[in-house]
Design a protein around this motif. Structure first.
Motif, short mmCIF file in Angstrom:
data_model
loop_
_atom_site.label_atom_id
_atom_site.label_comp_id
_atom_site.label_asym_id
_atom_site.label_seq_id
_atom_site.Cartn_x
_atom_site.Cartn_y
_atom_site.Cartn_z
N VAL A 66 0.84 -1.22 0.00
CA VAL A 66 0.00 0.00 0.00
C VAL A 66 0.86 1.26 0.00
O VAL A 66 0.59 2.22 -0.72
N PHE A 67 1.95 1.20 0.80
CA PHE A 67 2.86 2.35 0.87
C PHE A 67 3.47 2.66 -0.49
O PHE A 67 3.46 3.80 -0.96
N PHE A 68 3.99 1.59 -1.14
CA PHE A 68 4.60 1.79 -2.45
C PHE A 68 3.57 2.20 -3.50
O PHE A 68 3.86 2.99 -4.40
N TYR A 69 2.34 1.69 -3.35
CA TYR A 69 1.28 2.04 -4.31
C TYR A 69 0.97 3.53 -4.24
O TYR A 69 0.93 4.23 -5.27
N PHE A 70 0.73 4.02 -3.00
CA PHE A 70 0.39 5.43 -2.85
C PHE A 70 1.58 6.34 -3.14
O PHE A 70 1.41 7.46 -3.65
N SER A 71 2.80 5.83 -2.83
CA SER A 71 4.00 6.62 -3.15
C SER A 71 4.14 6.78 -4.65
O SER A 71 4.42 7.86 -5.17
N ARG A 72 3.95 5.66 -5.36
CA ARG A 72 4.05 5.70 -6.81
C ARG A 72 2.95 6.55 -7.41
O ARG A 72 3.18 7.31 -8.37
N LYS A 73 1.75 6.45 -6.82
CA LYS A 73 0.63 7.26 -7.29
C LYS A 73 0.93 8.75 -7.11
O LYS A 73 0.63 9.58 -7.99
N GLN A 130 1.37 11.50 -9.97
CA GLN A 130 0.58 12.73 -9.94
C GLN A 130 1.48 13.96 -10.08
O GLN A 130 1.15 14.91 -10.80
N LYS A 131 2.64 13.93 -9.40
CA LYS A 131 3.59 15.04 -9.50
C LYS A 131 4.13 15.16 -10.92
O LYS A 131 4.29 16.27 -11.44
N GLU A 132 4.40 14.02 -11.55
CA GLU A 132 4.90 14.03 -12.92
C GLU A 132 3.86 14.59 -13.88
O GLU A 132 4.18 15.36 -14.80
N ILE A 133 2.59 14.22 -13.65
CA ILE A 133 1.50 14.75 -14.48
C ILE A 133 1.37 16.26 -14.29
O ILE A 133 1.21 17.01 -15.26
N GLU A 134 1.45 16.71 -13.03
CA GLU A 134 1.37 18.15 -12.76
C GLU A 134 2.53 18.90 -13.42
O GLU A 134 2.35 19.98 -13.97
#
Length: 268
Positions: free
Chosen positions: A36-43, A47-51
Protein backbone atom coordinates in the motif's frame (compact mmCIF):
# COMPACT_ATOMS: atom_id res chain seq x y z
CA UNK A 1 20.21 -27.12 19.71
CA UNK A 2 18.93 -30.00 21.81
CA UNK A 3 17.74 -27.54 24.47
CA UNK A 4 15.73 -25.53 21.90
CA UNK A 5 14.15 -28.71 20.54
CA UNK A 6 13.34 -29.75 24.08
CA UNK A 7 11.67 -26.42 24.85
CA UNK A 8 9.62 -26.56 21.63
CA UNK A 9 8.51 -30.07 22.52
CA UNK A 10 7.13 -28.70 25.80
CA UNK A 11 4.88 -26.19 23.95
CA UNK A 12 1.49 -27.64 23.08
CA UNK A 13 0.89 -28.29 19.38
CA UNK A 14 -2.15 -25.99 19.43
CA UNK A 15 -0.04 -23.07 20.66
CA UNK A 16 2.57 -23.70 17.98
CA UNK A 17 -0.12 -23.55 15.31
CA UNK A 18 -1.40 -20.26 16.78
CA UNK A 19 2.12 -18.81 16.84
CA UNK A 20 2.67 -19.79 13.21
CA UNK A 21 -0.78 -18.42 12.31
CA UNK A 22 -0.23 -15.09 14.08
CA UNK A 23 3.27 -14.82 12.60
CA UNK A 24 1.90 -15.44 9.13
CA UNK A 25 -0.87 -12.87 9.63
CA UNK A 26 1.67 -10.37 10.98
CA UNK A 27 4.00 -10.81 8.00
CA UNK A 28 1.05 -10.62 5.62
CA UNK A 29 -0.08 -7.35 7.22
CA UNK A 30 3.46 -5.97 6.99
CA UNK A 31 3.67 -7.04 3.34
CA UNK A 32 0.25 -5.47 2.65
CA UNK A 33 1.34 -2.24 4.36
CA UNK A 34 4.51 -2.14 2.25
CA UNK A 35 2.51 -2.74 -0.94
CA UNK A 36 0.00 0.00 0.00
CA UNK A 37 2.86 2.35 0.87
CA UNK A 38 4.60 1.79 -2.45
CA UNK A 39 1.28 2.04 -4.31
CA UNK A 40 0.39 5.43 -2.85
CA UNK A 41 4.00 6.62 -3.15
CA UNK A 42 4.05 5.70 -6.81
CA UNK A 43 0.63 7.26 -7.29
CA UNK A 44 1.88 10.49 -5.70
CA UNK A 45 5.00 10.45 -7.89
CA UNK A 46 2.86 9.90 -10.99
CA UNK A 47 0.58 12.73 -9.94
CA UNK A 48 3.59 15.04 -9.50
CA UNK A 49 4.90 14.03 -12.92
CA UNK A 50 1.50 14.75 -14.48
CA UNK A 51 1.37 18.15 -12.76
CA UNK A 52 4.90 18.89 -13.99
CA UNK A 53 3.96 17.93 -17.56
CA UNK A 54 0.84 20.09 -17.33
CA UNK A 55 2.92 23.04 -16.17
CA UNK A 56 5.35 22.51 -19.07
CA UNK A 57 2.47 22.24 -21.54
CA UNK A 58 0.88 25.40 -20.11
CA UNK A 59 4.19 27.22 -20.32
CA UNK A 60 4.70 26.09 -23.92
CA UNK A 61 1.14 27.19 -24.71
CA UNK A 62 1.84 30.64 -23.26
CA UNK A 63 5.05 30.84 -25.27
CA UNK A 64 3.23 29.87 -28.46
CA UNK A 65 0.50 32.43 -27.80
CA UNK A 66 3.16 35.10 -27.21
CA UNK A 67 4.84 34.25 -30.52
CA UNK A 68 1.53 34.31 -32.39
CA UNK A 69 0.54 37.61 -30.75
CA UNK A 70 3.93 39.09 -31.62
CA UNK A 71 3.58 37.98 -35.23
CA UNK A 72 0.07 39.40 -35.46
CA UNK A 73 1.22 42.70 -33.94
CA UNK A 74 4.07 42.85 -36.45
CA UNK A 75 1.72 42.08 -39.34
CA UNK A 76 -0.68 44.81 -38.23
CA UNK A 77 2.18 47.28 -37.98
CA UNK A 78 3.41 46.40 -41.48
CA UNK A 79 -0.13 46.63 -42.87
CA UNK A 80 -0.55 50.02 -41.17
CA UNK A 81 2.75 51.26 -42.61
CA UNK A 82 1.81 50.07 -46.08
CA UNK A 83 -1.62 51.68 -45.90
CA UNK A 84 -0.76 54.95 -44.18
CA UNK A 85 2.61 55.64 -45.74
CA UNK A 86 3.28 53.93 -49.05
CA UNK A 87 -0.34 53.60 -50.18
CA UNK A 88 -1.13 57.25 -49.49
CA UNK A 89 1.98 58.41 -51.36
CA UNK A 90 1.20 56.22 -54.37
CA UNK A 91 -2.37 57.56 -54.46
CA UNK A 92 -1.01 61.11 -54.68
CA UNK A 93 1.41 59.99 -57.40
CA UNK A 94 -1.52 58.51 -59.31
CA UNK A 95 -3.52 61.75 -59.05
CA UNK A 96 -0.57 63.80 -60.27
CA UNK A 97 -0.05 61.42 -63.19
CA UNK A 98 -3.63 62.08 -64.22
CA UNK A 99 -2.98 65.82 -63.92
CA UNK A 100 -0.20 65.50 -66.49
CA UNK A 101 -2.80 64.47 -69.05
CA UNK A 102 -4.77 67.67 -68.45
CA UNK A 103 -4.81 69.77 -71.67
CA UNK A 104 -3.24 73.23 -71.91
CA UNK A 105 -0.72 72.70 -69.07
CA UNK A 106 2.12 75.19 -69.12
CA UNK A 107 5.73 73.90 -69.09
CA UNK A 108 6.11 75.27 -65.55
CA UNK A 109 3.04 73.34 -64.35
CA UNK A 110 4.25 70.15 -66.01
CA UNK A 111 7.64 70.56 -64.37
CA UNK A 112 6.06 71.14 -60.94
CA UNK A 113 3.79 68.09 -61.23
CA UNK A 114 6.69 65.92 -62.45
CA UNK A 115 8.81 67.11 -59.54
CA UNK A 116 6.04 66.14 -57.06
CA UNK A 117 5.74 62.69 -58.67
CA UNK A 118 9.50 62.06 -58.47
CA UNK A 119 9.67 63.30 -54.85
CA UNK A 120 6.75 61.14 -53.67
CA UNK A 121 8.09 58.10 -55.55
CA UNK A 122 11.47 58.46 -53.81
CA UNK A 123 9.74 58.75 -50.42
CA UNK A 124 7.66 55.64 -51.14
CA UNK A 125 10.85 53.75 -52.04
CA UNK A 126 12.51 54.86 -48.80
CA UNK A 127 9.48 53.71 -46.82
CA UNK A 128 9.47 50.32 -48.55
CA UNK A 129 13.18 49.91 -47.72
CA UNK A 130 12.49 50.65 -44.04
CA UNK A 131 9.69 48.08 -43.94
CA UNK A 132 11.92 45.49 -45.63
CA UNK A 133 14.74 46.35 -43.20
CA UNK A 134 12.45 45.72 -40.23
CA UNK A 135 11.45 42.36 -41.65
CA UNK A 136 15.00 41.23 -42.37
CA UNK A 137 17.92 43.66 -41.99
CA UNK A 138 20.04 43.37 -45.19
CA UNK A 139 23.31 43.75 -43.29
CA UNK A 140 22.38 40.72 -41.15
CA UNK A 141 21.85 38.58 -44.23
CA UNK A 142 24.95 39.81 -46.06
CA UNK A 143 27.53 40.24 -43.28
CA UNK A 144 26.26 38.25 -40.30
CA UNK A 145 25.18 38.80 -36.71
CA UNK A 146 28.13 40.93 -35.55
CA UNK A 147 27.62 43.50 -38.32
CA UNK A 148 23.86 43.46 -37.72
CA UNK A 149 24.27 44.25 -34.00
CA UNK A 150 26.77 47.03 -34.76
CA UNK A 151 24.30 48.66 -37.14
CA UNK A 152 21.51 48.26 -34.58
CA UNK A 153 23.63 50.01 -31.93
CA UNK A 154 24.44 52.85 -34.32
CA UNK A 155 20.75 53.33 -35.09
CA UNK A 156 19.91 53.75 -31.40
CA UNK A 157 22.93 55.95 -30.76
CA UNK A 158 21.89 58.25 -33.63
CA UNK A 159 19.18 59.69 -31.36
CA UNK A 160 22.03 60.99 -29.13
CA UNK A 161 19.99 60.01 -26.06
CA UNK A 162 21.93 56.84 -25.27
CA UNK A 163 25.51 55.58 -25.44
CA UNK A 164 26.02 51.90 -26.28
CA UNK A 165 29.20 49.94 -25.58
CA UNK A 166 29.30 46.79 -27.72
CA UNK A 167 32.00 44.16 -27.19
CA UNK A 168 32.13 40.96 -29.21
CA UNK A 169 34.84 38.42 -28.39
CA UNK A 170 33.18 35.64 -30.38
CA UNK A 171 34.24 34.52 -33.84
CA UNK A 172 31.01 33.51 -35.53
CA UNK A 173 32.43 30.92 -37.92
CA UNK A 174 29.00 29.72 -38.96
CA UNK A 175 26.09 31.37 -40.68
CA UNK A 176 22.66 30.45 -39.40
CA UNK A 177 20.36 33.27 -40.47
CA UNK A 178 17.42 31.84 -38.53
CA UNK A 179 19.31 31.83 -35.22
CA UNK A 180 21.03 35.13 -35.97
CA UNK A 181 17.68 36.80 -36.55
CA UNK A 182 16.39 35.55 -33.16
CA UNK A 183 19.44 36.98 -31.35
CA UNK A 184 19.09 40.23 -33.30
CA UNK A 185 15.40 40.55 -32.36
CA UNK A 186 16.14 39.80 -28.69
CA UNK A 187 18.68 42.64 -28.56
CA UNK A 188 16.33 44.91 -30.51
CA UNK A 189 13.59 44.26 -27.94
CA UNK A 190 15.99 44.85 -25.03
CA UNK A 191 17.25 48.11 -26.53
CA UNK A 192 13.69 49.32 -27.13
CA UNK A 193 12.76 48.52 -23.53
CA UNK A 194 15.86 50.25 -22.14
CA UNK A 195 15.39 53.46 -24.15
CA UNK A 196 11.59 53.78 -24.17
CA UNK A 197 10.65 52.39 -20.78
CA UNK A 198 13.89 52.29 -18.80
CA UNK A 199 15.08 55.79 -19.81
CA UNK A 200 18.62 54.44 -19.96
CA UNK A 201 21.50 56.66 -21.06
CA UNK A 202 24.15 53.91 -21.13
CA UNK A 203 23.90 50.33 -22.35
CA UNK A 204 26.52 47.59 -22.45
CA UNK A 205 26.34 44.50 -24.67
CA UNK A 206 28.97 41.74 -24.47
CA UNK A 207 29.04 38.52 -26.50
CA UNK A 208 31.31 35.66 -25.51
CA UNK A 209 31.65 31.87 -25.78
CA UNK A 210 31.34 29.42 -22.87
CA UNK A 211 31.38 25.61 -23.15
CA UNK A 212 30.17 25.43 -26.75
CA UNK A 213 27.46 27.99 -25.99
CA UNK A 214 27.38 31.65 -26.88
CA UNK A 215 26.28 34.03 -24.15
CA UNK A 216 25.18 37.64 -24.12
CA UNK A 217 25.49 39.95 -21.12
CA UNK A 218 23.25 42.98 -21.44
CA UNK A 219 23.12 45.80 -18.88
CA UNK A 220 21.66 49.30 -18.74
CA UNK A 221 21.60 52.16 -16.23
CA UNK A 222 17.87 52.78 -16.58
CA UNK A 223 15.22 53.18 -13.89
CA UNK A 224 14.76 49.40 -13.68
CA UNK A 225 11.59 47.55 -12.73
CA UNK A 226 10.21 45.09 -10.19
CA UNK A 227 10.75 41.58 -11.58
CA UNK A 228 8.33 40.14 -8.99
CA UNK A 229 5.32 41.90 -10.50
CA UNK A 230 3.29 39.53 -12.65
CA UNK A 231 2.61 42.32 -15.15
CA UNK A 232 6.35 42.60 -15.81
CA UNK A 233 6.77 38.81 -16.02
CA UNK A 234 3.90 38.37 -18.47
CA UNK A 235 4.48 41.39 -20.68
CA UNK A 236 4.51 40.84 -24.42
CA UNK A 237 8.14 41.96 -24.70
CA UNK A 238 9.31 39.55 -21.99
CA UNK A 239 7.32 36.66 -23.46
CA UNK A 240 8.73 37.43 -26.89
CA UNK A 241 12.30 37.30 -25.55
CA UNK A 242 11.59 34.08 -23.62
CA UNK A 243 10.13 32.47 -26.74
CA UNK A 244 13.13 33.35 -28.88
CA UNK A 245 15.62 32.13 -26.25
CA UNK A 246 13.68 28.89 -26.01
CA UNK A 247 13.83 28.45 -29.78
CA UNK A 248 17.60 28.86 -29.50
CA UNK A 249 17.74 26.11 -26.81
CA UNK A 250 19.24 28.71 -24.50
CA UNK A 251 18.72 30.05 -20.99
CA UNK A 252 17.50 33.44 -19.82
CA UNK A 253 18.10 35.36 -16.60
CA UNK A 254 16.69 38.84 -15.95
CA UNK A 255 17.71 40.88 -12.90
CA UNK A 256 16.33 44.32 -12.20
CA UNK A 257 15.12 46.56 -9.39
CA UNK A 258 13.71 50.05 -9.12
CA UNK A 259 16.50 52.58 -9.54
CA UNK A 260 19.15 49.91 -10.16
CA UNK A 261 18.96 49.37 -13.92
CA UNK A 262 18.54 46.03 -15.66
CA UNK A 263 20.85 43.09 -16.32
CA UNK A 264 19.98 40.32 -18.76
CA UNK A 265 22.01 37.18 -19.42
CA UNK A 266 20.98 34.77 -22.14
CA UNK A 267 22.68 31.91 -23.95
CA UNK A 268 22.19 30.61 -27.48
Amino acid sequence: MLQVSAKLSLIPEKDIVLIILFSSVFFMLVAAAIVVFFYFSRKKINQKEIEKKNIIIEYQDQQLKAVILTQETERKRIAQDLHDDINSKLNVVKLNCHLLSTPNLSPAEQKEITSIIIDLTNKALDSSRKIAHNLLPPVLEKFGLDAGIKELCLEFESSRSVKIEYNNIVDFDFKNLHNDLHVFRILQELLNNSVRHGQATFISITLRENDNFYSCIYTDNGIGFDTNLSSNQKGLGTKNIESRVRFLNGTLEIKSARGEGTRVNFTF
